[in-house]
Design an enzyme around this catalytic site. Sequence first.
Site, PDB file in Angstrom:
ATOM      1  N   SER A   8       0.505  -1.214  -0.026  1.00 46.88           N
ATOM      2  CA  SER A   8       0.261  -0.280   0.125  1.00 46.88           C
ATOM      3  C   SER A   8       0.791   1.068   0.099  1.00 46.88           C
ATOM      4  CB  SER A   8      -0.832   0.241   0.900  1.00 46.88           C
ATOM      5  OG  SER A   8      -1.571   0.935   1.204  1.00 46.88           O
ATOM      6  N   HIS A  33      -1.378  -1.111  -4.357  1.00 45.03           N
ATOM      7  CA  HIS A  33      -2.542  -1.303  -3.555  1.00 45.03           C
ATOM      8  C   HIS A  33      -2.676   0.924  -3.135  1.00 45.03           C
ATOM      9  CE1 HIS A  33      -6.379  -1.441  -1.045  1.00 45.03           C
ATOM     10  NE2 HIS A  33      -5.811  -0.550  -0.557  1.00 45.03           N
ATOM     11  N   ASP A  35      -4.039   4.139  -2.334  1.00 44.17           N
ATOM     12  CA  ASP A  35      -5.509   4.065  -0.730  1.00 44.17           C
ATOM     13  C   ASP A  35      -5.865   5.543  -1.326  1.00 44.17           C
ATOM     14  OD1 ASP A  35      -6.413   1.574   0.967  1.00 44.17           O
ATOM     15  OD2 ASP A  35      -3.720   2.269   1.179  1.00 44.17           O
ATOM     16  N   MET A  37      -9.091   8.682  -0.052  1.00 40.60           N
ATOM     17  CA  MET A  37      -9.514   9.090   1.098  1.00 40.60           C
ATOM     18  C   MET A  37     -10.129  10.506   1.148  1.00 40.60           C
ATOM     19  SD  MET A  37      -7.116   7.765   4.460  1.00 40.60           S
ATOM     20  CE  MET A  37      -5.837   6.165   4.314  1.00 40.60           C
ATOM     21  N   HIS A  67      -8.275   1.510  -4.309  1.00 44.32           N
ATOM     22  CA  HIS A  67      -9.017   1.345  -3.004  1.00 44.32           C
ATOM     23  C   HIS A  67      -9.826   2.809  -2.217  1.00 44.32           C
ATOM     24  CE1 HIS A  67      -9.814   0.556   1.572  1.00 44.32           C
ATOM     25  NE2 HIS A  67     -10.878   1.046   1.088  1.00 44.32           N
ATOM     26  N   MET A  69     -11.658   4.990  -0.390  1.00 41.20           N
ATOM     27  CA  MET A  69     -12.499   5.244   0.762  1.00 41.20           C
ATOM     28  C   MET A  69     -13.488   6.952   0.991  1.00 41.20           C
ATOM     29  SD  MET A  69      -9.251   3.986   2.952  1.00 41.20           S
ATOM     30  CE  MET A  69      -8.302   4.118   2.191  1.00 41.20           C
ATOM     31  N   MET A 138     -12.329  -5.106   4.666  1.00 42.09           N
ATOM     32  CA  MET A 138     -11.211  -4.536   5.674  1.00 42.09           C
ATOM     33  C   MET A 138     -10.280  -5.489   6.817  1.00 42.09           C
ATOM     34  SD  MET A 138     -10.671  -2.050   4.125  1.00 42.09           S
ATOM     35  CE  MET A 138      -9.149  -1.173   5.362  1.00 42.09           C
ATOM     36  N   ASP A 172      -7.199  -6.085   4.146  1.00 48.13           N
ATOM     37  CA  ASP A 172      -6.504  -4.896   3.840  1.00 48.13           C
ATOM     38  C   ASP A 172      -6.461  -4.224   5.114  1.00 48.13           C
ATOM     39  OD1 ASP A 172      -4.929  -2.194   3.248  1.00 48.13           O
ATOM     40  OD2 ASP A 172      -7.501  -1.807   2.439  1.00 48.13           O
TER      41      ASP A 172
HETATM   42  C1  DX5 Z   1      -6.554   1.694   5.548  1.00 48.83           C
HETATM   43  C2  DX5 Z   1      -5.986   1.554   3.920  1.00 48.83           C
HETATM   44  C3  DX5 Z   1      -5.324   0.360   3.845  1.00 48.83           C
HETATM   45  C4  DX5 Z   1      -3.375   0.910   4.519  1.00 48.83           C
HETATM   46  C5  DX5 Z   1      -3.317  -0.568   5.006  1.00 48.83           C
HETATM   47  O1  DX5 Z   1      -6.902   2.441   5.670  1.00 48.83           O
HETATM   48  O2  DX5 Z   1      -6.939   0.828   3.556  1.00 48.83           O
HETATM   49  O3  DX5 Z   1      -5.151  -0.588   2.727  1.00 48.83           O
HETATM   50  O4  DX5 Z   1      -2.885   1.859   4.717  1.00 48.83           O
HETATM   51  O5  DX5 Z   1      -1.909  -0.745   5.291  1.00 48.83           O
HETATM   52  P1  DX5 Z   1      -0.993  -1.614   7.195  1.00 48.83           P
HETATM   53  O6  DX5 Z   1      -0.925  -1.995   6.482  1.00 48.83           O
HETATM   54  O7  DX5 Z   1       0.474   0.250   7.877  1.00 48.83           O
HETATM   55  O8  DX5 Z   1      -2.057  -1.431   7.790  1.00 48.83           O
HETATM   56 ZN    ZN Z   2      -6.180  -0.184   1.514  1.00 48.16          ZN
END
Ligand code: DX5
Ligand code: ZN
Length: 220
Positions: A8, A33, A35, A37, A67, A69, A138, A172
């Site tokens: 990630s 990956h 992320d 947000m 991903h 969010m 998750m 994840d």
């Molecule tokens: C959480 C994210 C994950 C996160 C994973 O909000 O969706 O993808 O970055 O990071 P680690 O592996 O450090 O938990």
């Molecule tokens: Zn993620």
Amino acid sequence: MKIEILPSLLAADFGRLADEILRAEASGADALHLDIMDPHFVPNLSFGPDVVALSRRVAPDFYRNVHLMMSRPDLYLEKFASAGAQTIQIHVEADCDLHTELRRIRALGAKPAIVLNPETPVERLYPYLDEADEVLVMTVHPGYGGQKFIADCLPKVTWLRERRPGLDIMIDGGGNAETIPLSAKAGANQFVAGSYLFKQADMKSAVADLRGRIAGADAK
Ligand code: DX5
Ligand code: ZN
């Protein structure tokens, strides 16, 4: 099932983002990956389509798993698809019509995937299972990297695997050398690891080690 390991990018050194993308690719990981947000859906902000486009520019052949969010992913699907997102994951808790948006992701040329938060019952996915190429369960509350893995989420993985033997099932959050084999045993075949992989001086060895541990875990 094809086993996939996904670093990630959220855990990368943002001062050296292009090098970090190349380091993840050179590790032998299967995909990146990314992320995304918004602060309505989670208590944090990360980055947007420009970083997806940067990944495509520096590592065109490194698969981009995006991903979202976001409360309203439907407003941004075109932007992420044109930036180079190859799988687009949207949450079942998002404020949009999942049937419509999963179809739209496919029409945009990306693979549609659906995500489930820790507190959401797995049955919520059932109406959408035939429209998604992948399910992400998750294993932390989304919003931050570096959190502790919630093992109580794993029965959802097993529930899904029993009903969909051929489905790609990803975990994840909190992925590391202990929790990823547990997730493989529960039935997952795709594994995100952010802080665990990016903190490694030798990411390549860590990815190879994870593959060995996954192969050694008895899938149900
Ligand atoms: C959480 C994210 C994950 C996160 C994973 O909000 O969706 O993808 O970055 O990071 P680690 O592996 O450090 O938990
Ligand atoms: Zn993620």
